[in-house]
Write a protein that holds these residues in place. Structure first.
Motif, PDB file in Angstrom:
ATOM      1  N   LEU A 202      -3.148 -36.427  15.136  1.00 38.71           N
ATOM      2  CA  LEU A 202      -3.831 -35.220  14.695  1.00 38.71           C
ATOM      3  C   LEU A 202      -4.968 -35.567  13.745  1.00 38.71           C
ATOM      4  O   LEU A 202      -4.844 -36.499  12.927  1.00 38.71           O
ATOM      5  N   ILE A 216      -3.375 -26.245  11.502  1.00 47.83           N
ATOM      6  CA  ILE A 216      -3.109 -25.825  12.882  1.00 47.83           C
ATOM      7  C   ILE A 216      -3.297 -24.321  12.942  1.00 47.83           C
ATOM      8  O   ILE A 216      -2.596 -23.572  12.254  1.00 47.83           O
ATOM      9  N   TYR A 227       6.833 -33.408  13.224  1.00 46.02           N
ATOM     10  CA  TYR A 227       5.573 -33.994  12.799  1.00 46.02           C
ATOM     11  C   TYR A 227       5.852 -35.084  11.759  1.00 46.02           C
ATOM     12  O   TYR A 227       6.780 -34.964  10.941  1.00 46.02           O
TER      13      TYR A 227
END
Length: 318
Positions: A202, A216, A227
């Motif tokens: 990410l 996000i 995550y």
């Protein structure tokens, strides 16, 4: 004529010395160079040294002198990274005596005095990092001490990072994942990854050297998952994790499900109320007015029965 006299005198003087002028000048230059070569010199065998926090390190400083060492003087100073404008005196060797800085007593010492100016620093700390200077003076060699300089870096593994999230977990909302680490030298590299169902890196927004975040937007059920924030440098890697769960429903289904649940609950309540009513009526029918009515009916039936007595059954004959 007076202006030429020094030249004549120089040639007469050189001739008296029994050597040609140019050759004598070359000899004098060589002697002067030799004298300069024999002057005090300081050499740092390393310009930069690294050590892991808690280990020991040797800071090298070599010197050359042609004079006796009875008046040798060595001074080590440190300009810390935290306050380079305020150097501190680490250790001193002066005429056979050694003086240590009070904050470094037991952690610093010479390794080869008086033949070497090397020092050792043990149990190293982050505060030991900085620019070290080695100054050597050995009268009567020269009035100016020789000075050497080196850079000491204290390496620190990344500390365990702290992960957290903030935002709206409802479908269509926005979530921010943040990660921070307390220490690490060199500065740890930070990254965020989504681990399942497949690993995806990410984009991270660094907020200073030791913290970073990921935003996000428009979250959905596909956003759900595990995550990981990783911080790493040459000494290792540390991780922390965040588990996100986003529940999103198909349009219209949520209201239908809610209506079905409410209808079922209403019918259940109605059936329960009816059952209670029937039970109550049944119990009151056995013990209450119904029993009284039955007794009254029996009494009424008793009144309708014709009762005969023996006296009435007698007849009189004429």
């Amino acid at each position: 004529m007076s202006g030429q006299r020094p030249v004549w005198f120089s040639h007469r003087f050189l001739s008296a010395m029994g050597a040609p002028g140019p050759r004598t000048l070359w000899t004098l230059c060589v002697c002067f160079t030799a004298l300069r070569t024999n002057a005090l010199r300081v050499t740092m065998r390393e310009s930069a040294v690294e050590v892991v926090r808690g280990d020991f390190v040797i800071l090298p400083c070599s010197f050359f002198t042609s004079s006796p060492l009875s008046r040798l003087n060595i001074i080590w100073t440190l300009a810390p990274f935290s306050s380079p404008e305020s150097p501190i005196q680490v250790i001193v060797y002066d005429h056979g005596q050694i003086i240590e800085d009070p904050s470094l007593i037991g952690r610093v010492g010479f390794t080869g005095i008086p033949w070497s100016a090397d020092i050792m620093v043990n149990d190293t700390r982050v505060s030991d990092a900085g620019i070290y200077r080695c100054m050597v003076n050995n009268p009567p060699e020269t009035a100016d001490p020789g000075i050497g300089e080196l850079l000491l870096t204290v390496l620190v593994a990344p500390s365990l990072p702290a992960c957290q999230w903030d935002g709206n977990m409802d479908a269509g909302g926005s979530v921010t994942l943040s990660c921070s680490v307390a220490e690490g030298v060199p500065t740890p590299e930070m990254r965020w990854d989504k681990l399942n169902p497949e690993e995806i890196s990410l984009p991270i927004n660094m907020e200073g050297e030791l913290s970073g975040s990921v935003q996000i937007v428009n979250v959905s059920s596909q956003t759900s998952g595990l995550y990981r924030c990783s911080t790493s440098n040459v000494l290792g890697t540390e991780n922390c994790y965040v588990n996100l769960s986003v529940y999103s429903a198909v349009a219209g289904s949520s209201s239908g499900i809610l209506q079905g649940v409410l209808l079922t609950l209403s019918m259940s309540l109605m059936l329960l109320a009816l059952l209670v009513l029937v039970t109550w009526l049944h119990r009151t029918g056995q013990d209450g007015p119904w029993r009284v009515s039955k007794e009254e009916e029996e009494e009424e039936e008793g009144y309708n029965v014709i009762r005969y007595t023996p006296s009435l059954m007698k007849r009189s004959f004429v």
